[in-house]
Write a protein that holds these residues in place. Structure first.
Motif, PDB file in Angstrom:
ATOM      1  N   GLY A  48       8.248   0.832  13.265  1.00  0.00           N
ATOM      2  CA  GLY A  48       8.543   2.262  12.134  1.00  0.00           C
ATOM      3  C   GLY A  48       8.255   2.235  11.125  1.00  0.00           C
ATOM      4  O   GLY A  48       8.026   3.004  10.191  1.00  0.00           O
ATOM      5  N   SER A  49       8.147   1.143  10.699  1.00  0.00           N
ATOM      6  CA  SER A  49       7.326   0.617   8.945  1.00  0.00           C
ATOM      7  C   SER A  49       6.028   1.686   8.238  1.00  0.00           C
ATOM      8  O   SER A  49       5.224   1.328   9.198  1.00  0.00           O
ATOM      9  CB  SER A  49       7.071  -0.494   8.578  1.00  0.00           C
ATOM     10  OG  SER A  49       8.322  -0.846   8.810  1.00  0.00           O
ATOM     11  N   ARG A  50       6.620   2.108   7.532  1.00  0.00           N
ATOM     12  CA  ARG A  50       5.503   1.937   6.604  1.00  0.00           C
ATOM     13  C   ARG A  50       4.566   1.766   5.668  1.00  0.00           C
ATOM     14  O   ARG A  50       5.630   0.653   4.926  1.00  0.00           O
ATOM     15  CB  ARG A  50       5.802   3.620   6.175  1.00  0.00           C
ATOM     16  CG  ARG A  50       6.081   4.642   6.772  1.00  0.00           C
ATOM     17  CD  ARG A  50       6.889   5.628   5.620  1.00  0.00           C
ATOM     18  NE  ARG A  50       7.988   5.095   4.791  1.00  0.00           N
ATOM     19  CZ  ARG A  50       8.759   6.344   4.315  1.00  0.00           C
ATOM     20  NH1 ARG A  50       8.039   7.364   3.133  1.00  0.00           N
ATOM     21  NH2 ARG A  50       9.406   5.277   3.393  1.00  0.00           N
ATOM     22  N   VAL A  51       3.844   1.070   5.684  1.00  0.00           N
ATOM     23  CA  VAL A  51       3.330  -0.129   5.316  1.00  0.00           C
ATOM     24  C   VAL A  51       1.951  -0.295   4.251  1.00  0.00           C
ATOM     25  O   VAL A  51       1.215   0.798   5.172  1.00  0.00           O
ATOM     26  CB  VAL A  51       2.554  -1.744   6.394  1.00  0.00           C
ATOM     27  CG1 VAL A  51       2.464  -2.278   5.418  1.00  0.00           C
ATOM     28  CG2 VAL A  51       4.285  -1.789   6.885  1.00  0.00           C
ATOM     29  N   LEU A  52       1.598  -0.432   2.535  1.00  0.00           N
ATOM     30  CA  LEU A  52       0.768  -0.392   2.255  1.00  0.00           C
ATOM     31  C   LEU A  52      -0.021  -1.791   1.734  1.00  0.00           C
ATOM     32  O   LEU A  52       1.564  -3.056   1.594  1.00  0.00           O
ATOM     33  CB  LEU A  52       1.087  -0.503   0.415  1.00  0.00           C
ATOM     34  CG  LEU A  52       0.932  -0.332  -0.684  1.00  0.00           C
ATOM     35  CD1 LEU A  52      -1.008   0.835  -0.292  1.00  0.00           C
ATOM     36  CD2 LEU A  52       1.158  -0.038  -1.875  1.00  0.00           C
ATOM     37  N   ASP A  53      -0.989  -2.367   2.224  1.00  0.00           N
ATOM     38  CA  ASP A  53      -2.024  -3.681   2.322  1.00  0.00           C
ATOM     39  C   ASP A  53      -2.864  -3.115   0.652  1.00  0.00           C
ATOM     40  O   ASP A  53      -3.993  -2.871   0.745  1.00  0.00           O
ATOM     41  CB  ASP A  53      -2.275  -3.606   3.028  1.00  0.00           C
ATOM     42  CG  ASP A  53      -3.101  -4.442   3.622  1.00  0.00           C
ATOM     43  OD1 ASP A  53      -3.197  -5.847   2.875  1.00  0.00           O
ATOM     44  OD2 ASP A  53      -3.813  -5.429   4.371  1.00  0.00           O
ATOM     45  N   LEU A  54      -2.210  -4.302  -0.117  1.00  0.00           N
ATOM     46  CA  LEU A  54      -3.106  -4.366  -1.580  1.00  0.00           C
ATOM     47  C   LEU A  54      -4.086  -5.041  -0.854  1.00  0.00           C
ATOM     48  O   LEU A  54      -4.108  -6.922  -0.902  1.00  0.00           O
ATOM     49  CB  LEU A  54      -1.462  -4.817  -2.781  1.00  0.00           C
ATOM     50  CG  LEU A  54      -0.177  -4.430  -2.640  1.00  0.00           C
ATOM     51  CD1 LEU A  54       0.511  -4.547  -3.224  1.00  0.00           C
ATOM     52  CD2 LEU A  54      -0.348  -2.657  -3.164  1.00  0.00           C
ATOM     53  N   GLY A  55      -5.451  -4.842  -1.683  1.00  0.00           N
ATOM     54  CA  GLY A  55      -6.476  -5.540  -1.884  1.00  0.00           C
ATOM     55  C   GLY A  55      -6.690  -5.495  -0.351  1.00  0.00           C
ATOM     56  O   GLY A  55      -7.116  -7.062   0.057  1.00  0.00           O
ATOM     57  N   CYS A  56      -6.777  -4.698   0.626  1.00  0.00           N
ATOM     58  CA  CYS A  56      -7.079  -4.469   1.951  1.00  0.00           C
ATOM     59  C   CYS A  56      -7.939  -6.109   2.537  1.00  0.00           C
ATOM     60  O   CYS A  56      -8.392  -6.521   3.525  1.00  0.00           O
ATOM     61  CB  CYS A  56      -6.858  -3.740   2.620  1.00  0.00           C
ATOM     62  SG  CYS A  56      -7.762  -2.739   2.604  1.00  0.00           S
TER      63      CYS A  56
END
Length: 277
Positions: A48-56
């Motif tokens: 259920g995580s909310r994930v941010l990918d930096l410089g994806c």
């Protein structure tokens, strides 16, 4: 697109460099993908995580995170329009509906407070114009207790990649791999003490740095790897219109030392950094 403060990087990633990465995304994934599992495990992503990918970039880590967080969501942010176009197309082809991509500068992107449970990055956070400001903005985007996990380049002296880079520098004397004058660049987070200082100032605690290893596949054979490397953005920039043949020949010899099991395989390493807001 949101405000851009890292103008030089934006120009590069929306020009030839971004186009090269988008066109050769499978090759870059073959080089860097061996680190994916360690990165995602370190981020503590659950269903259920909310994930941010930096410089994806072209989105491989975003898609892998979305598969883990199958009832959550993932946002990949990058400066590069060509790479984001590839990321969106591949996610659509693979039928991954819980991932979205946005063009913007992480340092000033308008994240909502506590919007994410985890933030990840595969070899992208070394290029922030102001790393303390950028990581502070990431910390703001994480909930209290949210985890940051990223990969950065270590000192490559004496490594397989260091051997190849030394060969390239013999033909590109103006090229260097040390941090740029503003402190950014591919080696800017190669010192664990500097990493801990930056993250501490940005609002992170429980900072850990661990060196990990993975095999990097650079090409089918030495000539293929050398051709690809000669077209890589920094190399092409420093060639500045000069004849690439001497460099290509030297790189073919250098990559030839690492031909095994039907491909060019380098033993690679990275810093795996974790921290908590």
């Amino acid at each position: 697109m949101t405000q851009i403060v890292n103008v030089q990087q934006s120009e590069a990633w929306n020009g030839y460099e971004g186009e090269h990465w988008a066109a050769h995304h499978d090759r870059y994934n073959a080089i860097n993908g061996g680190f994916n599992t360690a990165l995602l495990d370190a981020a503590g992503i659950d269903e259920g995580s909310r994930v941010l990918d930096l410089g994806c970039g072209a989105g491989q880590t975003s898609r892998l995170a979305a598969r883990r967080a199958h009832t959550g969501r993932v946002l990949g942010v990058d400066l590069s329009a060509p790479m984001l176009a590839r990321a969106r197309a591949t996610a659509l082809d693979e039928g991954i509906g819980n991932v979205a991509f946005a063009q913007g500068d992480v340092q000033v992107f308008g994240f909502a407070e506590g919007e994410f449970d985890a933030a990840i990055s595969r070899f992208a956070v070394m290029f922030f114009a102001d790393p303390v400001a950028a990581f502070a903005n990431v910390a703001r985007a994480l909930r209290p207790g949210g985890r940051l996990a990223f990969l950065s380049m270590p000192d490559v002296t004496g490594s397989d990649l260091g051997t190849v880079l030394a060969t390239a520098r013999e033909h590109l004397p103006a090229w260097h791999t040390t941090p740029d004058p503003d402190g950014s660049g591919p080696m800017s987070l190669s010192d664990p003490d500097r990493v801990r200082t930056i993250l501490g100032k940005a609002g992170f605690g429980d900072v850990s740095t661990r060196r990990i290893e993975a095999t990097e596949t650079w090409g089918r054979d030495a000539a293929d790897a050398a051709e690809f490397f000669t077209g890589w953005g920094p190399v092409r920039h420093h060639l500045a219109g000069a004849d690439p043949d001497p460099l290509r020949a030297a790189l073919t010899d250098a990559f030839g030392r690492f031909e095994r099991d039907g491909a060019v395989r380098l033993d690679g390493s990275a810093w795996l950094v974790t921290a908590v807001r």
